[in-house]
Write a protein that holds these residues in place. Structure first.
Motif, PDB file in Angstrom:
ATOM      1  N   GLY A 169      73.929  76.087   9.092  1.00 19.09           N
ATOM      2  CA  GLY A 169      74.392  76.953   8.156  1.00 19.09           C
ATOM      3  C   GLY A 169      75.686  77.801   8.936  1.00 19.09           C
ATOM      4  N   ARG A 170      75.718  77.388  10.110  1.00 19.36           N
ATOM      5  CA  ARG A 170      76.943  78.297  10.873  1.00 19.36           C
ATOM      6  C   ARG A 170      77.587  77.372  11.811  1.00 19.36           C
ATOM      7  N   ASP A 171      79.017  77.793  11.499  1.00 20.17           N
ATOM      8  CA  ASP A 171      80.120  76.920  12.296  1.00 20.17           C
ATOM      9  C   ASP A 171      79.903  76.960  13.762  1.00 20.17           C
ATOM     10  N   PHE A 172      80.226  75.936  14.377  1.00 16.51           N
ATOM     11  CA  PHE A 172      80.281  75.761  15.887  1.00 16.51           C
ATOM     12  C   PHE A 172      80.807  77.052  16.632  1.00 16.51           C
ATOM     13  N   CYS A 173      81.944  77.513  15.915  1.00 18.63           N
ATOM     14  CA  CYS A 173      82.720  78.627  16.585  1.00 18.63           C
ATOM     15  C   CYS A 173      81.844  79.906  16.540  1.00 18.63           C
ATOM     16  N   TRP A 174      80.963  80.041  15.559  1.00 22.60           N
ATOM     17  CA  TRP A 174      80.156  81.149  15.671  1.00 22.60           C
ATOM     18  C   TRP A 174      78.820  81.047  16.646  1.00 22.60           C
ATOM     19  N   TRP A 175      78.511  79.684  16.776  1.00 20.51           N
ATOM     20  CA  TRP A 175      77.128  79.491  17.971  1.00 20.51           C
ATOM     21  C   TRP A 175      77.885  79.819  19.167  1.00 20.51           C
ATOM     22  N   ASN A 177      75.960  66.501  25.408  1.00 17.13           N
ATOM     23  CA  ASN A 177      76.630  67.999  24.862  1.00 17.13           C
ATOM     24  C   ASN A 177      76.319  68.401  23.575  1.00 17.13           C
ATOM     25  N   TYR A 178      76.397  67.515  22.761  1.00 26.25           N
ATOM     26  CA  TYR A 178      76.050  67.875  21.216  1.00 26.25           C
ATOM     27  C   TYR A 178      74.586  68.475  20.935  1.00 26.25           C
ATOM     28  N   LEU A 179      73.754  67.603  21.687  1.00 26.14           N
ATOM     29  CA  LEU A 179      72.078  68.073  21.674  1.00 26.14           C
ATOM     30  C   LEU A 179      71.923  69.296  22.143  1.00 26.14           C
ATOM     31  N   SER A 180      72.536  69.497  23.358  1.00 23.55           N
ATOM     32  CA  SER A 180      72.361  70.803  24.294  1.00 23.55           C
ATOM     33  C   SER A 180      72.604  72.015  23.196  1.00 23.55           C
ATOM     34  N   LEU A 181      73.713  72.160  22.531  1.00 19.73           N
ATOM     35  CA  LEU A 181      74.101  73.019  21.797  1.00 19.73           C
ATOM     36  C   LEU A 181      73.150  73.251  20.681  1.00 19.73           C
ATOM     37  N   LEU A 182      72.587  72.158  19.995  1.00 21.24           N
ATOM     38  CA  LEU A 182      71.616  72.249  19.147  1.00 21.24           C
ATOM     39  C   LEU A 182      70.398  73.159  19.474  1.00 21.24           C
ATOM     40  N   ASP A 183      70.284  72.720  20.831  1.00 18.61           N
ATOM     41  CA  ASP A 183      68.909  73.225  21.540  1.00 18.61           C
ATOM     42  C   ASP A 183      69.127  74.904  21.724  1.00 18.61           C
ATOM     43  N   ALA A 184      70.323  75.105  22.457  1.00 18.12           N
ATOM     44  CA  ALA A 184      70.513  76.389  22.404  1.00 18.12           C
ATOM     45  C   ALA A 184      70.386  77.342  21.089  1.00 18.12           C
ATOM     46  N   ALA A 185      70.951  76.768  20.145  1.00 20.31           N
ATOM     47  CA  ALA A 185      71.014  77.309  18.892  1.00 20.31           C
ATOM     48  C   ALA A 185      69.687  77.634  18.348  1.00 20.31           C
ATOM     49  N   ASP A 186      68.885  76.520  18.677  1.00 20.82           N
ATOM     50  CA  ASP A 186      67.477  76.817  17.903  1.00 20.82           C
ATOM     51  C   ASP A 186      66.548  77.816  18.848  1.00 20.82           C
ATOM     52  N   ASP A 187      66.937  77.958  20.174  1.00 20.99           N
ATOM     53  CA  ASP A 187      66.358  79.007  20.818  1.00 20.99           C
ATOM     54  C   ASP A 187      66.699  80.164  20.713  1.00 20.99           C
ATOM     55  N   TYR A 188      68.075  80.397  20.147  1.00 24.23           N
ATOM     56  CA  TYR A 188      68.578  81.555  19.962  1.00 24.23           C
ATOM     57  C   TYR A 188      68.186  82.050  18.349  1.00 24.23           C
TER      58      TYR A 188
END
Length: 450
Positions: free
Chosen positions: A210-216, A288-299
């Motif tokens: 629900g959040r754009d990558f710019c927000w992440w 790279n794609y999955l690493s951002l998902l991991d960081a977002a889930d942790d956040y």
């Protein structure tokens, strides 16, 4: 009309997003300045981009703090024409002193006196400081491997406008950053056979939970990273706001009909060869794609955010044949390739700036835009101060730092001028005092008859 000789405190060269941002901050500090633009405000958005281009970031993010896009949904992606209009409106908002149609031809430091002499297409200007706000997209780069073949139409991505511009036949798009991916996608949807040459890249999700990558990138602090990770200097970013915005997926492009190949290696006698690195480059993008998902889930977990899970985002489909069994060589005529679009980036061009602040490769030497040549500044370059520097909102913040630096330097110089005036006054008072004493002594001698 020729511009008369004039003096100005600060000259800004370029009236794109960097020049407009710089002018706003100098205006807020009451620093006299002039902006010169050889064409129109935000010209590169108008005439050096393809027709269907939209911003790669949403309207709520890719803007200056002082003005919103009043006719674009905050989560939408403004067209290139709307972005150019936005900067024109913004410049009018604070009456930016912009002179369009004036080209800066040469900047040189004055000898034996402060400041710089600037030769323009309409006269000569003297300035105490110069801000090079011409940005990173100055000179299109086509690599030396480009074939000398009159049967091929070859253009840089900055010259591409739409599929009808190219002759009939298949197209090889070299470069798989945001420009190359979007151009290849558009060409294939128009009915063309398209080959896309893919190098190392990052491909963030367009949105996640629900959040754009710019927000992440913002909440994760990644926009503020101050230096590239080692080995990523030549890694492009593949992201798109086209058709409402979507995550770039090279496997989807292949299933759609785009033939993926590795990095373009060589042309010889009507044939082109490719590196065998396609699968490796695709895997790098996945990582790279999955690493951002991991960081977002942790956040989300650490901060207790109520954002909906998105397990499907982690599904990586199987690779199509063009990835598992990559094409390493093609005959251009046999493949029907009649055009090449070189989406291979840009280089800077500071030939007009004749000052001592460049390395042997012509790269400007600076710290957060403050060059090693006092009075010369750079703005709008990638990684000027951090990862977000070349984005619209990032250049605004970099401009504030430079404007504050200019204001501080003006205070030092004002102190020097005041101190010098004070010293001259004290010297004159001392001379006057000495003259008075000498006269008194003469009077005494005369009274004594000496």
């Amino acid at each position: 009309m020729t511009m008369p000789n004039k003096e100005i405190d600060t000259l800004i060269v370029g009236a794109g997003q960097a020049g407009v941002a710089m002018s706003e901050h100098l205006s807020n500090l009451d620093i006299p300045h002039l902006v010169l633009e050889r064409h129109r405000i935000a010209e590169r958005w108008r005439s050096e981009r393809w027709d269907s281009l939209v911003a790669n970031g949403p309207a709520w993010h890719d803007r200056f703090p002082g003005l919103e896009f009043d006719d674009v949904d905050p989560d939408g992606f403004p067209s290139k024409e709307r972005i150019a209009q936005y900067f024109e409106t913004y410049a009018r908002k604070f009456n930016a002193p912009v002179r369009t149609g004036v080209e800066v031809k040469k900047v040189e430091r004055n000898n034996g006196r402060p400041g710089f002499t600037i030769e323009t297409s309409e006269g000569v200007i003297e300035a105490n400081r110069v801000v090079a706000a011409t940005g990173p997209f100055q000179r299109p780069v086509i690599p030396p491997i480009a074939p000398d073949d009159s049967n091929l139409t070859q253009i840089h991505s900055s010259e591409y406008r739409n599929p009808d511009q190219l002759p009939e036949g298949a197209v090889l798009v070299v470069g798989a950053g945001s420009s190359g991916v979007q151009i290849a996608d558009e060409l294939q949807r128009s009915g063309r056979d398209v080959y896309l040459s893919v190098g190392p890249h990052h491909r963030p999700p367009r949105a996640y939970r629900g959040r754009d990558f710019c927000w992440w990138l913002g909440v994760l602090g990644q926009w503020d990273v101050e230096a590239m990770a080692p080995g990523t200097e030549h890694v492009t970013i593949a992201v798109s706001g086209a058709r409402g915005g979507h995550t770039v997926d090279f496997r989807r492009l292949a299933r759609q009909g785009v033939t993926l190949v590795g990095r373009t290696r060589h042309f010889d006698h009507g044939r082109v060869t490719f590196e065998s690195d396609l699968a490796e480059n695709i895997a790098l993008g996945d990582e790279n794609y999955l690493s951002l998902l991991d960081a977002a889930d942790d956040y989300i977990a650490s901060n207790g955010l109520d954002l909906p899970p998105e397990p499907d985002a982690r599904v990586i489909p199987s690779s199509p044949t063009c990835i598992t069994h990559p094409i390493l060589e093609l005959g251009l005529a046999e493949s029907g390739i009649s055009s090449i679009v070189w989406a291979t980036g840009f280089s800077v061009d500071y030939r007009w700036l004749n000052v001592d602040t460049f390395d042997d490769n012509g790269k400007p030497q600076h710290q957060r835009g403050v060059s090693r040549e006092p009075g010369i500044y750079f703005l709008g370059l990638p990684w000027l101060s951090r990862r977000g520097s070349s984005f619209i909102w990032g250049v605004w913040h970099d401009a504030k730092h430079i404007a504050d630096h200019i204001a501080t330097q003006r205070k030092y110089l004002a102190y020097q001028d005041a101190a010098q005036r004070h010293g001259e006054t004290s010297t004159q008072q001392h001379l006057n005092s000495d003259t008075g004493t000498h006269s008194q002594l003469q009077d005494i001698h005369m009274a004594r008859g000496n």
